[in-house]
Write a protein that holds these residues in place. Sequence first.
Motif, PDB file in Angstrom:
ATOM      1  N   SER A   4      17.267  28.818  41.347  1.00  0.00           N
ATOM      2  CA  SER A   4      16.542  27.553  41.220  1.00  0.00           C
ATOM      3  C   SER A   4      17.297  26.471  41.985  1.00  0.00           C
ATOM      4  O   SER A   4      18.481  26.233  41.734  1.00  0.00           O
ATOM      5  CB  SER A   4      16.404  27.152  39.754  1.00  0.00           C
ATOM      6  OG  SER A   4      15.589  28.077  39.065  1.00  0.00           O
ATOM      7  N   ILE A   5      16.622  25.833  42.895  1.00  0.00           N
ATOM      8  CA  ILE A   5      17.235  24.825  43.756  1.00  0.00           C
ATOM      9  C   ILE A   5      16.623  23.462  43.428  1.00  0.00           C
ATOM     10  O   ILE A   5      15.403  23.292  43.507  1.00  0.00           O
ATOM     11  CB  ILE A   5      17.019  25.167  45.239  1.00  0.00           C
ATOM     12  CG1 ILE A   5      17.717  26.485  45.570  1.00  0.00           C
ATOM     13  CG2 ILE A   5      17.534  24.041  46.137  1.00  0.00           C
ATOM     14  CD1 ILE A   5      17.484  26.980  46.964  1.00  0.00           C
ATOM     15  N   PRO A   6      17.441  22.470  43.055  1.00  0.00           N
ATOM     16  CA  PRO A   6      16.905  21.145  42.719  1.00  0.00           C
ATOM     17  C   PRO A   6      16.468  20.383  43.970  1.00  0.00           C
ATOM     18  O   PRO A   6      17.189  20.329  44.972  1.00  0.00           O
ATOM     19  CB  PRO A   6      18.090  20.446  42.035  1.00  0.00           C
ATOM     20  CG  PRO A   6      19.300  21.147  42.556  1.00  0.00           C
ATOM     21  CD  PRO A   6      18.902  22.561  42.836  1.00  0.00           C
ATOM     22  N   VAL A   7      15.285  19.800  43.912  1.00  0.00           N
ATOM     23  CA  VAL A   7      14.708  19.054  45.033  1.00  0.00           C
ATOM     24  C   VAL A   7      14.200  17.707  44.512  1.00  0.00           C
ATOM     25  O   VAL A   7      13.486  17.650  43.506  1.00  0.00           O
ATOM     26  CB  VAL A   7      13.547  19.830  45.687  1.00  0.00           C
ATOM     27  CG1 VAL A   7      12.911  19.000  46.803  1.00  0.00           C
ATOM     28  CG2 VAL A   7      14.022  21.164  46.229  1.00  0.00           C
ATOM     29  N   ALA A   8      14.566  16.625  45.189  1.00  0.00           N
ATOM     30  CA  ALA A   8      14.064  15.287  44.847  1.00  0.00           C
ATOM     31  C   ALA A   8      12.871  14.963  45.740  1.00  0.00           C
ATOM     32  O   ALA A   8      12.837  15.350  46.909  1.00  0.00           O
ATOM     33  CB  ALA A   8      15.162  14.244  45.026  1.00  0.00           C
ATOM     34  N   LEU A   9      11.897  14.266  45.178  1.00  0.00           N
ATOM     35  CA  LEU A   9      10.712  13.808  45.920  1.00  0.00           C
ATOM     36  C   LEU A   9      10.801  12.295  46.018  1.00  0.00           C
ATOM     37  O   LEU A   9      10.741  11.604  44.999  1.00  0.00           O
ATOM     38  CB  LEU A   9       9.430  14.242  45.205  1.00  0.00           C
ATOM     39  CG  LEU A   9       9.305  15.745  44.925  1.00  0.00           C
ATOM     40  CD1 LEU A   9       8.063  16.031  44.092  1.00  0.00           C
ATOM     41  CD2 LEU A   9       9.275  16.531  46.232  1.00  0.00           C
ATOM     42  N   LEU A  10      10.931  11.788  47.230  1.00  0.00           N
ATOM     43  CA  LEU A  10      11.277  10.377  47.401  1.00  0.00           C
ATOM     44  C   LEU A  10      10.208   9.639  48.206  1.00  0.00           C
ATOM     45  O   LEU A  10       9.881  10.033  49.324  1.00  0.00           O
ATOM     46  CB  LEU A  10      12.630  10.256  48.110  1.00  0.00           C
ATOM     47  CG  LEU A  10      13.240   8.873  48.232  1.00  0.00           C
ATOM     48  CD1 LEU A  10      13.489   8.266  46.870  1.00  0.00           C
ATOM     49  CD2 LEU A  10      14.553   8.923  49.013  1.00  0.00           C
ATOM     50  N   GLY A  11       9.670   8.576  47.599  1.00  0.00           N
ATOM     51  CA  GLY A  11       8.821   7.655  48.340  1.00  0.00           C
ATOM     52  C   GLY A  11       7.336   7.921  48.289  1.00  0.00           C
ATOM     53  O   GLY A  11       6.556   7.133  48.813  1.00  0.00           O
ATOM     54  N   ALA A  27       4.904  27.974  41.599  1.00  0.00           N
ATOM     55  CA  ALA A  27       5.591  28.969  42.420  1.00  0.00           C
ATOM     56  C   ALA A  27       6.916  29.392  41.799  1.00  0.00           C
ATOM     57  O   ALA A  27       7.850  29.788  42.501  1.00  0.00           O
ATOM     58  CB  ALA A  27       5.815  28.413  43.828  1.00  0.00           C
ATOM     59  N   ALA A  28       7.005  29.335  40.480  1.00  0.00           N
ATOM     60  CA  ALA A  28       8.281  29.580  39.792  1.00  0.00           C
ATOM     61  C   ALA A  28       8.716  31.039  39.865  1.00  0.00           C
ATOM     62  O   ALA A  28       9.883  31.347  39.613  1.00  0.00           O
ATOM     63  CB  ALA A  28       8.184  29.138  38.337  1.00  0.00           C
ATOM     64  N   ARG A  29       7.807  31.964  40.182  1.00  0.00           N
ATOM     65  CA  ARG A  29       8.174  33.384  40.205  1.00  0.00           C
ATOM     66  C   ARG A  29       8.726  33.836  41.556  1.00  0.00           C
ATOM     67  O   ARG A  29       9.181  34.970  41.669  1.00  0.00           O
ATOM     68  CB  ARG A  29       6.955  34.233  39.832  1.00  0.00           C
ATOM     69  CG  ARG A  29       6.503  34.046  38.392  1.00  0.00           C
ATOM     70  CD  ARG A  29       5.420  35.039  38.037  1.00  0.00           C
ATOM     71  NE  ARG A  29       5.006  34.915  36.642  1.00  0.00           N
ATOM     72  CZ  ARG A  29       4.103  35.682  36.057  1.00  0.00           C
ATOM     73  NH1 ARG A  29       3.496  36.655  36.768  1.00  0.00           N
ATOM     74  NH2 ARG A  29       3.784  35.511  34.795  1.00  0.00           N
ATOM     75  N   ARG A  30       8.643  32.985  42.553  1.00  0.00           N
ATOM     76  CA  ARG A  30       9.158  33.360  43.864  1.00  0.00           C
ATOM     77  C   ARG A  30      10.676  33.182  43.902  1.00  0.00           C
ATOM     78  O   ARG A  30      11.273  32.671  42.949  1.00  0.00           O
ATOM     79  CB  ARG A  30       8.486  32.530  44.955  1.00  0.00           C
ATOM     80  CG  ARG A  30       8.861  31.053  44.864  1.00  0.00           C
ATOM     81  CD  ARG A  30       7.984  30.175  45.714  1.00  0.00           C
ATOM     82  NE  ARG A  30       7.956  30.536  47.104  1.00  0.00           N
ATOM     83  CZ  ARG A  30       8.879  30.194  47.997  1.00  0.00           C
ATOM     84  NH1 ARG A  30       9.927  29.489  47.599  1.00  0.00           N
ATOM     85  NH2 ARG A  30       8.766  30.521  49.249  1.00  0.00           N
TER      86      ARG A  30
END
Length: 314
Positions: A4-11, A27-30
């Motif tokens: 699991s890789i943390p990703v921020a969504l900005l703007g 898409a949590a199973r990929r």
Amino acid sequence: MSVSIPVALLGFSAFERNALASYFRLAARRNPTYVHVLDVDEARFVVADADQSGVPELLQALGRITDAVFVGAQGPEGAASWMMRPIDPVHVLRELDALVAMRDNPGTGPLPLLAPSPTISRPITLGKGTPTPLRRAADEAQRAADETRPLPTLEERRAAAETSRRQREAALRPVPLRRALLIDDSELALHFLDRQLQRYGLVTEWAQHSGKALELLSHKPFGFVFCDVDLGPHSDLDGLSLCQHIKHRHVHPGGRTPLVAIVSAFHEPVDRVRSTLAGADVHLGKPLDFNVLDRWLSQQGLTRGPELPVPVVE
């Protein structure tokens, strides 16, 4: 094993942000999977709105341009990836997958010209292909140095996160125009307030009733309005009604609504609530609460200068 890789969504708008976050969950199973996080400091990668003013500059200031997938008309120089609108969640995941692969296996494909982060070592290539031997040796030396560096304490991590948060807020906060309109039926009160605001570099104009205030607001842009509640018998509107008109109905030159401070001798909790309901950005008590004034103007990027000398009347 799924990573699991943390990703921020900005703007992005709330709709676009929720749509992307929902697709991450679907898409949590990929493998790898991506988890939406709110704090850029906690994110390994960022998906950013290139069309949102201040977002590219913010990521540049934080040293995160090379961690970002930009969506919009044009990506900034040095961006890890860039795509046009409309947003395609499948394309976003594909670009994030490519970033993961390039970071974990730097020799697997072409990389953009990346600038080294001040805290995390990253492979750098000149165009396509694998990193040069000189760069590879430098990266290995940097990784070795990172491994021997002591880990920051919890207090240091919290302090760094707080500093980053303040930098992000400052970068995204619009700088108000340094012109203030002072509205009060008392000329003595206007003189006193004018003197205090000059220390913050504000250029001021005065109005002693609501009609004059609206006239000035219609012809000139102001960054700030300081308004008394009781404007006397010559005003059609009291301070709270005038504040509500300024915030919600008045058409301002330049299209930017000024910040409004209600200045009143009445500063009980119920009076502050009334100011908030009228749309005021801050409620200042009379006599003037210098601590609240200084804290509020500091949040707008204004710093108090030395006290002005009292003019000598001959």
